[in-house]
Design a protein around this motif. Structure first.
Motif, PDB file in Angstrom:
ATOM      1  N   THR A  37       1.374  -1.078  -0.149  1.00 43.27           N
ATOM      2  CA  THR A  37      -0.229   0.070   0.110  1.00 43.27           C
ATOM      3  C   THR A  37       1.311   1.077   0.279  1.00 43.27           C
ATOM      4  O   THR A  37       0.454   2.120  -0.933  1.00 43.27           O
ATOM      5  N   PHE A  38       2.116   1.054   0.631  1.00 39.54           N
ATOM      6  CA  PHE A  38       2.535   1.993   1.011  1.00 39.54           C
ATOM      7  C   PHE A  38       2.898   2.487   0.064  1.00 39.54           C
ATOM      8  O   PHE A  38       2.947   3.742  -0.930  1.00 39.54           O
ATOM      9  N   ILE A  39       4.323   1.521  -0.811  1.00 42.46           N
ATOM     10  CA  ILE A  39       4.598   1.367  -2.204  1.00 42.46           C
ATOM     11  C   ILE A  39       3.833   2.072  -3.319  1.00 42.46           C
ATOM     12  O   ILE A  39       3.918   2.689  -4.373  1.00 42.46           O
ATOM     13  N   GLY A  40       2.209   1.433  -3.468  1.00 43.05           N
ATOM     14  CA  GLY A  40       2.103   1.812  -4.315  1.00 43.05           C
ATOM     15  C   GLY A  40       1.042   3.628  -4.095  1.00 43.05           C
ATOM     16  O   GLY A  40       0.993   4.433  -5.014  1.00 43.05           O
ATOM     17  N   LEU A  41       0.683   3.855  -2.692  1.00 42.93           N
ATOM     18  CA  LEU A  41       0.778   5.478  -2.948  1.00 42.93           C
ATOM     19  C   LEU A  41       2.178   6.192  -3.173  1.00 42.93           C
ATOM     20  O   LEU A  41       1.793   8.006  -3.740  1.00 42.93           O
ATOM     21  N   MET A  42       3.288   6.103  -2.616  1.00 43.89           N
ATOM     22  CA  MET A  42       4.400   6.425  -3.655  1.00 43.89           C
ATOM     23  C   MET A  42       4.231   6.900  -4.987  1.00 43.89           C
ATOM     24  O   MET A  42       4.584   7.547  -5.680  1.00 43.89           O
ATOM     25  N   LEU A  43       4.249   5.630  -5.691  1.00 43.36           N
ATOM     26  CA  LEU A  43       3.792   5.465  -7.515  1.00 43.36           C
ATOM     27  C   LEU A  43       2.795   6.711  -7.560  1.00 43.36           C
ATOM     28  O   LEU A  43       3.324   7.203  -8.983  1.00 43.36           O
ATOM     29  N   THR A  44       1.817   6.246  -7.121  1.00 46.18           N
ATOM     30  CA  THR A  44       0.194   7.260  -7.697  1.00 46.18           C
ATOM     31  C   THR A  44       1.039   8.691  -7.322  1.00 46.18           C
ATOM     32  O   THR A  44       0.422   9.147  -8.319  1.00 46.18           O
TER      33      THR A  44
END
Length: 82
Positions: A37-44
């Motif tokens: 979730t954290f990585i996905g938020l950073m990429l978004t």
């Protein structure tokens, strides 16, 4: 967006504490979910900061129209005029 990142980081810390306290299968899944979730938020967030661009190739004798929204193309006459 920052609130979601903080929540994801806190859930990751909580999942790591859970893993230390009671090692097992479920805390590992919680750690993986929180980190994903954290990585996905950073990429978004990274994608939103990039400048959006449009590219168009028009061949000779053609008309190219480029717009950010809906475009209606006509000959300027009303239906009643035809």
């Amino acid at each position: 967006m920052i609130y979601l990142k903080i929540l994801a980081a806190l859930s990751f810390v909580g999942a790591v504490a859970w893993m230390v306290k009671d090692p097992g299968f479920e805390p590992v899944l919680a750690i993986l979910g929180a980190s994903a979730t954290f990585i996905g938020l950073m990429l978004t967030d990274r994608k939103k900061t990039l400048e959006p661009t449009q590219n168009q190739t028009v061949s000779a004798g053609s008309l190219g129209i480029q717009a950010g929204g809906d475009v209606n193309i006509g000959d300027g006459r009303k239906k009643s005029d035809v």
